[in-house]
Write a protein that holds these residues in place. Sequence first.
Motif: not given
Length: 289
Positions: A76, A79, A83
């Motif tokens: 997580r 990611r 981003e």
Amino acid sequence: MQSGGRVIARTTNGERTTGNMTCRKVTGEKVTVEKEGGTRGQEMREVYATGGKTNGRKEVRGDVTKKEVNNKDDDRKKRDRKERNNRESGRGKVSNQGDAKRRSYSEAVIEGALRTERVFMGDSILRKTDRTLSKGEDIVVCLPGARIEHVTERVENVLGHGQGGSILVHIGTNNADRDGTTRIVKRYRELVETLKKTRVDQIVLSGILPVMRGRGTTFRNCKRMAFNGVLEQMCEEEGVGFVDLWGYFVGKKDMFMRDGLHLSGKGAAVFSENLLRSMNNGTGCNFLN
């Protein structure tokens, strides 16, 4: 301990424990976990038994080790980091066409390209005007709730460091009811000074519009008319263009929304057409850096 699925745990020394739990943690020794379904599992390290609801009945879903939890957290975080990097580098998805135009415009002039586009910048009165003004490479920069000083702070980022081009600014609505005329004119002089530093060819300021509803409407409109008169004189002194569209809107309720402040679809069309006509006629072009 929180309530959840029912489990029976037996340690290597023969001790037996039972209970309803959502998360039971056993560390430092080998344990055997027996679920209601008869299945068994063993873990040498930290073991978590997690509970959940299915068809209104609580049950144990399974065993999750600390290592598996950490792996999910790491994925997580990776990611989220990816981003964030995409947004910062400009490779991320652009939310709308207006943001894309502003980005491409600013990047072009920063690289030294000659500005040919026209920029219409201001507060929420510019809403809906993009249907008329945002044609081709021209852009509309609408900043709801903005005051004169806010545009001064942002205009250099919008125009970049190139030269040429045109800009029309409609701002002051949110200053009119809180600041005196002297202070407003001072704010406008600071804006014009900043605009001149951007080496833009055409600078046009638009006078604020009347209001049609609210307490003290007559007094507020008198103050706005006086302000526009002083602003026009200041623009003449500074050598920049000035557009006063007061006569198109005063006393015409159909030009405004129900709040009596923001423009209706009809009002926005009339407003944008006259702003565009002023730019096309060369208003403010007597100022050239």
